[in-house]
Design an enzyme around this catalytic site. Structure first.
Site, PDB file in Angstrom:
ATOM      1  N   HIS A 196       0.824  -1.214   0.000  1.00  0.00           N
ATOM      2  CA  HIS A 196       0.000   0.000   0.000  1.00  0.00           C
ATOM      3  C   HIS A 196       0.856   1.261   0.000  1.00  0.00           C
ATOM      4  O   HIS A 196       0.361   2.352  -0.296  1.00  0.00           O
ATOM      5  CB  HIS A 196      -0.964   0.007   1.196  1.00  0.00           C
ATOM      6  N   ASP A 206       0.015  -7.422   1.324  1.00  0.00           N
ATOM      7  CA  ASP A 206       0.519  -6.072   1.588  1.00  0.00           C
ATOM      8  C   ASP A 206       2.041  -6.018   1.631  1.00  0.00           C
ATOM      9  O   ASP A 206       2.635  -5.399   2.529  1.00  0.00           O
ATOM     10  CB  ASP A 206      -0.064  -5.521   2.884  1.00  0.00           C
ATOM     11  N   SER A 256       4.909   2.470   7.823  1.00  0.00           N
ATOM     12  CA  SER A 256       4.565   1.324   6.984  1.00  0.00           C
ATOM     13  C   SER A 256       5.767   0.879   6.158  1.00  0.00           C
ATOM     14  O   SER A 256       6.416   1.686   5.494  1.00  0.00           O
ATOM     15  CB  SER A 256       3.404   1.685   6.059  1.00  0.00           C
TER      16      SER A 256
END
Length: 682
Positions: free
Chosen positions: A194, A225, A316
């Site tokens: 993402h 992911d 992230s």
């Protein structure tokens, strides 16, 4: 004249001291023994008293020796302070006459045997540096932090699709994330999918360098992911100096980090990355709180590690270290819980990463995680277990639905009881043993397999046990779930009526608001019911009337997000089928049958004549998306003929003849070249 200097410090760096350094003992007879002074402490502050005479030269009155260790078992010999020493000398009023740090015996204002902390670094030279400037990290600890040099900052520029108005894209935006080195030989960087999904440009920057380098995405796994990137520029991997000693000569060659298996509960975790609030590297600490199956994407729930360390936007893709000194990584930080919860973050463990990486190494892409092909419910009620003939002491779950398009359809039946999955016994609550005192849902065992692997099950059917196996495949959802995996923006416009296939990204765009968080309570019930249905034919879609672009030819219609079931009495198979029926329609009216028996009727000639005007007024370049401009395949024509025969209750042969498929003409012995030109051929 005296002044005080307060230096804050980390609890871990002063873990060898019970009370703050610089606090004078009341008297020698009340001084605690050395063993008591070296008990662990947490979160204290260091107060150092500096004389005014020393501050004139902008240097401390006594330098702090960086070679002394702070470990509790330090054996350094120190000389006790005498009454006449500057450390203990007092004025007649009882106040300190002079206070300093002794550079000879390693004592700090009143402490008789406490060694100097080494983390302050070497003594500062005299000059223009102020006394308060004390290095918070010495060379020894800097060498131990080599693993942090492999944590990379990612800069992405994205242009995302607009499922609500699929003829255009959303405005360009920029974002930052984190990544880390997993292989210097293959030049691989690992991050979250993402973080770089839908990116038009990706740049990376390593610690200690101002330059950004262009990165390429070589594999993207949206279901788990994860994404792999590479950088072609040698300077990124070798650094400007090419030295391996980054602590003394600037950034040197990057080193890969290594992974460890799923850590035990309560194991310390350090999350490194570049979250919002600053541009430099950030490290937060926590522990492993729990192991559970976590929602990675709308299409997959996979094993995840829950931690209590802070994970914020920008973290992230960063590593979650199990051991910084050895560069051991427990997983990849990727999400956190929001709402009325605190300190709940999630890390992708090595088992999920290895599944992704192995598939890329084997076939050069990531296909996703397989689907079991069936749905179950818990079997905890004693009466229900007895009804389905589960033996005494046995356990399992009940199969309630089988996907008709999966390989499981020919092997598993409804009302079967699932007893074992790949040798793991299934409990009545649908869990299997993971580790000692830990259990996970049995779906974890299935999703740990690869697409194309054989799945072995033990079932109970009508009281008889049997062992079965079949090939695992991907789930073919009636309502697609992930952009770029099983769906892309698509649309068709006729007479100002905008039609789209129903998908999860579409619902998030229309009903999710600015946060894109889908709330099922806002979705119309007919649309919501489609989410729990399975396909009965390949390429099947749920077509919805998204909106009506106002024009005199469609006045009176104000529908929005309503399922379309038929066109001129023919049941719809997908959006391509609707476009083909409209293009080939010779009827005077276009009748679109909506859910609930409602009908939208347009004059055919008016709709065809004014459609270009409607498009121009709304700045839409074409009446359909690119995927609808291709002519139908032979398989599609036959599928549409079967749907027409079923919906209009006519023989299949008649439907094939009306459809004009070449296979029917060949069966009849006719020349396919004699068929009239179809609208999509012109």
């Amino acid at each position: 004249m005296m002044r005080s200097l307060v230096v804050g410090h980390s609890p871990s760096l002063l873990s060898g001291f019970e009370r703050p350094l610089g606090v004078r003992r009341r008297s020698s007879q009340h001084c605690r023994p050395r063993s008591a002074c070296l008990q662990p402490t947490r979160g204290r502050r260091l107060r150092i008293r500096v004389s005014a005479a020393d501050s004139v030269n902008n240097t401390p009155s006594a330098a702090i020796n960086s070679s002394a260790s702070i470990a509790p078992d330090n054996k350094q010999k120190t000389q006790p302070a005498s009454e006449s020493s500057p450390v203990n000398r007092r004025s007649s009023s009882g106040t300190p006459e002079q206070s300093m740090l002794s550079s000879e015996n390693g004592l700090i204002d009143g402490e008789d045997d406490v060694p100097r902390p080494s983390f302050f670094g070497p003594s500062m030279p005299s000059g223009n540096q102020p006394a308060a400037m004390i290095s918070p990290l010495g060379p020894e600890l800097r060498k131990k932090s080599w693993a942090l040099r492999s944590v990379i900052k990612v800069f992405s520029t994205k242009v995302e699709p607009n499922y609500g108005q699929p003829w255009q894209m959303l405005p360009q935006r920029s974002s930052t994330a984190s990544a880390f080195v997993v292989s210097t030989e293959k030049r691989h960087l690992l991050t979250n999918a993402h973080a770089v999904s839908n990116a038009t440009a990706v740049y990376v920057r390593r610690p200690g360098m101002a330059r950004k380098f262009r990165a390429q995405i070589i594999c993207e796994g949206k279901m788990c992911d994860l994404a792999l990137m590479t950088v072609e520029d040698d300077a990124f991997w070798l650094g400007p100096s090419g030295s391996t000693n980054g602590a003394t000569s600037g950034p040197g060659p990057l080193k890969p980090l290594n992974f460890v298996d799923v850590p035990e509960l309560q194991v310390p975790i350090a999350v490194a990355g570049y979250p919002v609030g600053g541009d430099s590297l950030s490290v937060t600490k926590g522990i492993v709180s729990r192991l559970a199956l976590v929602r990675y994407s709308p299409a997959a729930r996979l094993l995840g590690i829950q931690i209590d360390a802070a994970i914020n936007p920008g973290n992230s893709g960063g590593p979650a270290f199990a051991d910084l000194e050895t560069g051991s990584v427990a997983g990849v930080a990727f999400s956190k819980s929001t709402g009325n919860v605190d300190n709940i973050g999630y890390v992708i463990p090595w088992r999920v990463i290895s599944h992704f990486y192995e598939e890329y190494e084997a076939i050069g892409l990531y296909r996703g995680v397989p689907s079991p092909g069936f749905t179950t419910q818990d079997l905890e009620n004693p009466a229900q277990k007895k009804y389905f003939k589960v033996p005494e002491g046995g356990s399992g779950v009940l199969v309630v639905r089988v996907d008709p398009l999966s390989d499981a359809a020919g092997v598993i039946k409804e009302n079967d009881v699932l007893l074992e999955v790949e040798g793991f016994e299934v409990a009545d609550d649908g869990t299997v043993e993971f580790r000692e005192d830990e259990r996970l849902e049995y779906g974890h065992v299935i999703r740990s397999q690869h697409v194309g692997d054989s799945l072995h099950l033990r079932l109970l059917r009508d009281g008889q046990e049997l062992c079965v196996k079949y090939t695992l495949g991907l789930k073919d959802h009636l309502v697609p779930l992930v952009h770029g995996v099983d769906c892309r923006p698509s649309y068709y416009i006729m007479g100002g009526l905008v039609f789209c296939p129903l998908s999860s990204p579409f619902l998030e765009m229309v009903f999710g608001g600015t946060s894109r968080r889908l709330r099922r309570s806002d979705i119309p019930v007919p649309v919501l019911s489609a989410l729990n249905k399975d396909k009965v034919r390949r390429q099947q879609q749920v077509v919805v009337l998204v909106q009506v672009l106002a024009h005199e030819i469609n006045s009176g219609y104000k529908y929005s997000v309503v399922p379309v079931e038929s066109f001129n009495g023919v049941k719809l198979h997908n959006l391509r089928h609707l476009a083909a029926l409209c293009d080939s329609c010779l009827e005077p009216f276009l009748n679109f049958g909506l859910e609930g028996g409602r009908v939208v009727t347009l004059d055919t000639s008016e709709a065809v004549q004014h459609s270009p005007e409607v498009l121009k007024l709304n700045a839409i370049a074409a009446d359909r998306s690119e995927d609808l401009r291709q002519p139908p395949t032979e398989e599609e024509l036959q599928m549409w003929a079967e749907v027409k025969a079923e919906s209009m209750k006519i023989p299949r042969e008649s439907a094939l003849r009306e459809q004009g498929t070449s296979s029917f003409l060949e069966d009849e012995g006719e020349d396919a070249d004699g068929v009239d030109t179809l609208p999509w051929d012109s």
